[in-house]
Write an enzyme that holds these catalytic residues in place. Structure first.
Site, mmCIF file in Angstrom:
data_model
loop_
_atom_site.group_PDB
_atom_site.id
_atom_site.type_symbol
_atom_site.label_atom_id
_atom_site.label_comp_id
_atom_site.label_asym_id
_atom_site.label_seq_id
_atom_site.Cartn_x
_atom_site.Cartn_y
_atom_site.Cartn_z
ATOM 1 N N GLY A 1 0.805 -1.216 0.000
ATOM 2 C CA GLY A 1 0.000 0.000 0.000
ATOM 3 C C GLY A 1 0.839 1.268 0.000
ATOM 4 N N ASP B 1 4.260 -1.337 -13.982
ATOM 5 C CA ASP B 1 4.710 -2.040 -12.779
ATOM 6 C C ASP B 1 5.061 -3.497 -13.068
ATOM 7 O OD1 ASP B 1 3.978 0.388 -11.781
ATOM 8 O OD2 ASP B 1 2.131 -0.324 -10.827
HETATM 9 C C1 GLA Z 1 0.198 2.919 -10.725
HETATM 10 C C2 GLA Z 1 -0.165 2.052 -11.922
HETATM 11 C C3 GLA Z 1 0.840 2.248 -13.057
HETATM 12 C C4 GLA Z 1 1.015 3.729 -13.385
HETATM 13 C C5 GLA Z 1 1.272 4.537 -12.105
HETATM 14 C C6 GLA Z 1 1.292 6.021 -12.356
HETATM 15 O O1 GLA Z 1 1.414 2.489 -10.181
HETATM 16 O O2 GLA Z 1 -0.168 0.695 -11.548
HETATM 17 O O3 GLA Z 1 0.432 1.525 -14.189
HETATM 18 O O4 GLA Z 1 -0.080 4.218 -14.094
HETATM 19 O O5 GLA Z 1 0.289 4.276 -11.113
HETATM 20 O O6 GLA Z 1 2.396 6.370 -13.122
#
Ligand code: GLA
Length: 389
Positions: free
Chosen positions: A125, A175
């Site tokens: 988180g 990510d």
């Molecule tokens: C979260 C989402 C990513 C990206 C970021 C903002 O981490 O999982 O895909 O959009 O926010 O950059």
């Protein structure tokens, strides 16, 4: 922060599943995004690095159609059948694993039951992608256990699909991509439209600097609804720009040269579009700056990114703004910004080695004094993506 004891996870596996064949161990890291925030779902550029905190899975086939899980972090068991995978409310961590199984099977891979023990030390988180680490570790473990030899980028896409279509979080691809494809001592420059990427040497330590991440410890309450609102606003901005920029599909197709045009949009849309367009440019400039060992410029881009996220994209919060301002006041800091989706979570700062101790003390003292919240600080090194141990 807790260090991960791989031997202990393997020992726990043996105790829980004494009849299992020798298990396979995989790890997938969390990430910190250096530059390129809220650009991935606009087909833009991102520049994250994998961190040395990871999710570790130890697993083996069990020749049934059931998946047995034990999370050491939650001291909780879970079990589901591959024939009928549903979302669970009791063990929400299990949904990431369930979702990846669903997506792999939907993609045509046939899976058999498994026994899996897991433990991670990516702060949860905090915007450091603990869920992507779990999804990518799951995809990698299943790939190894079933000898699928699937393409790694395909696994990345399926991991993202698990989060989008099973867990129900509308994230972009950054990510999962960095958790799979990261490399020690490198940051990853990714074009989210083509998925072409380049690993850029990022040995900040050798240049006398550290990547310091500070967790504001503010729960990212609004993040899901606001994230979806931002995505919708970006789409509306594209629609509004379509008559003026032929062929435009995403904000990626809009450049700095269009800023005057952007400024004619309704205020909200203009602000969102301006952030995305300038942020994409900051990624390109940041990659060049790092390649030229120009950390001073890199740091300035971090500050500029924060200002844009705060003022134009409006995804910061007063605690993150405060962390950046305190960081700015500490000698030896080259740059600082919020990182991840926003509304809480972490900042990332570039700090001279010999200033790191002072940075940590000052941040903790001043932030606690002004907010009553105790922050956590981490020094991260760019690490490898998912791998078998
Ligand atoms: C979260 C989402 C990513 C990206 C970021 C903002 O981490 O999982 O895909 O959009 O926010 O950059």
């Amino acid at each position: 922060m807790r260090t991960i004891n791989i031997g202990l996870i393997q020992k726990t596996f043996k105790e829980l599943f004494p009849q299992s064949p020798t298990p396979i161990t995989v790890a997938a890291p969390g990430r910190v995004n250096l530059l390129g925030e809220h650009t991935d779902y606009n087909d833009g550029f991102v520049f994250p690095m994998a961190i040395d905190n990871q999710m570790v899975l130890v697993g083996a086939p069990n020749h049934t159609n059931q998946v047995h899980l034990y999370s050491m972090d939650f001291a909780a068991h879970d079990v589901f059948s591959l024939d009928d995978i549903q979302l669970t409310k009791t063990n929400s961590w299990s949904n990431y694993i369930r979702g990846v199984c669903v997506m792999l099977m939907n993609a045509g891979y046939s899976l058999e039951g498994m026994n899996i023990v897991l433990q991670g030390n990516v702060p949860q988180g905090a915007g450091l992608s603990s869920s992507a680490a779990l999804e990518v570790a799951t995809a990698s473990l299943i790939d190894e256990i079933h000898e699928l030899r699937a393409d790694r980028i395909e696994l990345v896409k399926l991991a993202q699909k698990a989060e989008n279509d099973f867990v129900g979080v509308n994230c972009g691809i950054m990510d999962q991509f960095i958790s799979m494809m990261g490399k020690a001592d490198h940051a990853l420059f990714l074009d989210c439209r083509t998925l072409e990427y380049e690993l850029i040497p990022a040995q900040f330590e050798k240049m006398g600097y550290s990547v310091v991440v500070v967790n504001s410890s503010v729960k990212r309450g609004l993040v899901d609804s606001e994230y979806n609102t931002r995505r919708a606003q970006c789409e509306s901005a594209v629609e509004a720009l379509q008559p003026h920029i032929p062929g435009i599909k995403k904000l990626r197709d809009v450049t700095i040269g269009h800023l005057d045009l952007i400024n004619t949009l309704p205020t909200d849309l203009a602000k969102r579009a301006r952030h995305v367009v300038t942020e994409n440019q900051r990624v390109l400039d940041g990659v060049k700056a790092l390649q030229n060992s120009n950390l001073k410029l890199f740091g300035e881009l971090l500050y500029a990114s924060h200002e844009s996220l705060r003022d134009d994209y409006e995804v910061s919060c007063k605690e993150l703004d405060l962390l950046v301002e305190i960081a700015r006041s500490i000698p030896g800091t080259l740059g600082s910004r919020m990182t991840g989706a926003g509304f809480g979570g972490c900042t990332v700062s570039l700090v001279a080695h010999d200033a790191v101790d002072d940075f940590r003390t000052t941040i903790c003292e001043q932030y606690s004094k002004q907010t009553g919240i105790k922050p956590e600080t981490f020094v991260f090194k760019a690490s490898d993506g998912a791998r078998r141990l």
